[in-house]
Write a protein that holds these residues in place. Structure first.
Motif, PDB file in Angstrom:
ATOM      1  N   ASP A  46      -0.890   8.788  -4.770  1.00 37.42           N
ATOM      2  CA  ASP A  46      -1.838   8.222  -5.725  1.00 37.42           C
ATOM      3  C   ASP A  46      -1.246   6.960  -6.361  1.00 37.42           C
ATOM      4  O   ASP A  46      -0.289   7.042  -7.127  1.00 37.42           O
ATOM      5  CB  ASP A  46      -2.137   9.278  -6.806  1.00 37.42           C
ATOM      6  CG  ASP A  46      -3.223   8.818  -7.765  1.00 37.42           C
ATOM      7  OD1 ASP A  46      -3.589   7.621  -7.722  1.00 37.42           O
ATOM      8  OD2 ASP A  46      -3.695   9.651  -8.560  1.00 37.42           O
ATOM      9  N   PRO A  47      -1.829   5.788  -6.048  1.00 39.33           N
ATOM     10  CA  PRO A  47      -1.271   4.549  -6.598  1.00 39.33           C
ATOM     11  C   PRO A  47      -1.341   4.519  -8.131  1.00 39.33           C
ATOM     12  O   PRO A  47      -0.516   3.879  -8.783  1.00 39.33           O
ATOM     13  CB  PRO A  47      -2.141   3.451  -5.974  1.00 39.33           C
ATOM     14  CG  PRO A  47      -3.411   4.123  -5.578  1.00 39.33           C
ATOM     15  CD  PRO A  47      -3.036   5.531  -5.220  1.00 39.33           C
TER      16      PRO A  47
ATOM     17  N   GLU B 286      -5.514   1.815  -1.976  1.00 35.01           N
ATOM     18  CA  GLU B 286      -4.087   2.145  -2.146  1.00 35.01           C
ATOM     19  C   GLU B 286      -3.239   0.922  -2.434  1.00 35.01           C
ATOM     20  O   GLU B 286      -2.018   1.019  -2.549  1.00 35.01           O
ATOM     21  CB  GLU B 286      -3.538   2.823  -0.880  1.00 35.01           C
ATOM     22  CG  GLU B 286      -4.079   4.213  -0.602  1.00 35.01           C
ATOM     23  CD  GLU B 286      -5.451   4.181   0.069  1.00 35.01           C
ATOM     24  OE1 GLU B 286      -5.715   3.238   0.844  1.00 35.01           O
ATOM     25  OE2 GLU B 286      -6.265   5.091  -0.193  1.00 35.01           O
TER      26      GLU B 286
ATOM     27  N   GLU C   5       0.841  -1.191   0.000  1.00 35.92           N
ATOM     28  CA  GLU C   5       0.000   0.000   0.000  1.00 35.92           C
ATOM     29  C   GLU C   5       0.870   1.233   0.000  1.00 35.92           C
ATOM     30  O   GLU C   5       1.859   1.292   0.749  1.00 35.92           O
ATOM     31  CB  GLU C   5      -0.854   0.033   1.268  1.00 35.92           C
ATOM     32  CG  GLU C   5      -2.067  -0.860   1.209  1.00 35.92           C
ATOM     33  CD  GLU C   5      -2.740  -0.898   2.566  1.00 35.92           C
ATOM     34  OE1 GLU C   5      -3.601  -0.033   2.802  1.00 35.92           O
ATOM     35  OE2 GLU C   5      -2.388  -1.741   3.374  1.00 35.92           O
TER      36      GLU C   5
END
Ligand SMILES: *Cc1c(COP(=O)(O)O)cnc(C)c1O
Length: 415
Positions: free
Chosen positions: A320-321, A368, A314
């Motif tokens: 921002d993934p 995430e 995560e």
């Protein structure tokens, strides 16, 4: 008897012609001639069986220490065939975190045909015992007493959080009540664990993943110990006809030959990547078994020889993934796993989007969470690829002035 790595390469030779070919032939024939009306041939029609498929089926049965193997056109075709041995009214206790396609096949198809599914946390042995015994059947745990389950179904490592399911303990609880134990062994393969040796009754593979290993084919395999279960699965294979075609059987056979080499590299790469991620300030948690605590004990307690090449992590809140994923160049943005090339994906939008958000969060699949399937490239290239993608996510964060990240810890680590 030869040892595992030799079996991967050679399988059980067929020697059915005198060309000296070192590989079993791909028989492109749907039908086979009878010598005479009264002489029933070994092969008559390719759906019922053919020598190329037979080679692969005997090979996987040998590798999984079973008595009989079956090859299907996909992992889900294999799972469909296995589930077809149950009858309306049968109860099946299912691990809480299973492959989305399997979840959908159970709940949107088999449940409508009278099979009851009950999902439990397979690491909670008391809950599992209660569910299999029937003491606490029903999703709401209504306490009504029902008959014992017919089977327990689970995956060796859960996806994408990589929790380890203990085949031995789960199977022992199933057997206490006369239920059979069905294990989807896709994530570790027989190289890292042979569930039948640990008490499972049926092993399933999406051979699409590690066994074929090159993102070229969809394939499924099943291995059983018991003759009667084998007879029922053969019926399903032959009557539903979801069989693996000869050319694809050969692709899987060839993939299996290099399984150990690929898996060794994938695992050592996964360990390097996991160590890098653990130290990165944009990463909140890393999911890969054995990272925290005694790795060798976790392996031996679970009858495993390794944890495979899939891991997940995560990013910290605020990062921002999608920026990380959209900026990867060596990793390809794709679902699936277990191949020579590294893949990355966002479970909440890709592999697990069918799961309602609330259900997803309950099992720990946050927005995430990023899943990586580690390939056989140079670990340094994988780490540098992640590093430069994190830098992009970090730049975006900094523009927004997020207070959530400890920027003092941020250094691009090249290992
Ligand atoms: C991919 C996968 C399946 C389904 O296999 P297909 O070959 O895609 O049909 C089943 N179980 C697991 C654990 C998988 O990863």
């Amino acid at each position: 008897m030869t040892r595992f790595n030799t079996q991967l390469v050679h399988g059980l030779p067929v020697n059915d012609n005198n060309t000296g070919a070192v590989n079993p032939p791909i028989y492109n024939s749907s039908t086979y001639a009878f010598e005479s009306v009264s002489a029933m041939p070994r092969w008559d029609y390719a759906r019922s069986g053919n020598p190329t498929r037979d080679f692969l089926e005997r090979q996987i049965a040998q590798l999984e220490h079973g008595t009989r193997g079956f090859a299907f056109a996909s992992g889900l075709a294999a799972i469909h065939a296995v589930l077809s041995i149950f009858k309306p009214g049968d109860r099946i206790v299912v691990g809480r975190n299973i492959y989305g396609g399997t979840y959908s096949l159970f709940n949107e198809y088999f449940a409508e045909r009278g099979i009851e599914f009950e999902s439990v946390d397979t690491a909670d042995y008391e809950a599992l015992d209660a569910a299999i015994s029937g003491r606490n059947a029903g999703a709401d745990g209504d306490g009504r007493c029902r008959r014992p389950a017919a089977a327990v179904y689970f995956e060796t490592l859960t996806n994408p959080l990589l929790q380890v399911n203990n085949v031995n303990r789960i199977s022992a609880i199933a057997h206490r009540y006369g239920a059979i134990s069905i294990v989807d062994n896709t994530f570790v393969t027989p190289y890292l664990q042979q569930p039948l040796d640990l008490g499972a009754d049926v092993v399933i593979h999406s051979a699409t993943k590690y066994l074929a290993g090159h993102s070229e084919v969809n394939a499924g395999l099943v291995v059983v110990l018991d003759e009667e279960i084998g007879r029922k699965i053969y019926f399903a294979q032959n009557r539903f006809g979801g069989v693996l075609a000869p050319a694809e059987c050969n692709d899987v056979r060839r993939g299996i030959q290099t399984l150990a080499l690929r898996m060794d590299r994938q695992q050592s790469n996964a360990e390097s990547v996991a160590a890098y991620l653990l130290a990165h300030p944009l990463v909140r948690t890393v999911h890969y078994p054995g990272l925290h605590g005694d790795r060798n004990r976790l392996l031996s307690e679970n009858g495993l020889r390794g944890f495979g090449g899939v891991l997940s992590f995560e990013v910290v809140p605020g990062a921002d993934p999608a920026i990380v994923l959209d900026n990867l160049h060596v990793f390809r943005l794709a679902v699936s796993l277990g191949a020579v090339e590294s893949l990355a994906e966002l479970p909440c939008r890709m592999t697990h989007f069918e799961l309602p958000r609330e259900e997803r969060l309950k099992v720990g699949i946050t927005d995430e969470l990023i899943r990586l399937s580690i390939g056989i490239e140079d670990a340094t290239d994988l780490i540098e690829d992640l590093g430069q993608a994190f830098d992009k996510a970090y730049d975006a964060l900094e523009r927004e002035g997020s207070a959530l990240v400890d920027f003092s810890r941020l250094t691009t680590v090249a290992a």
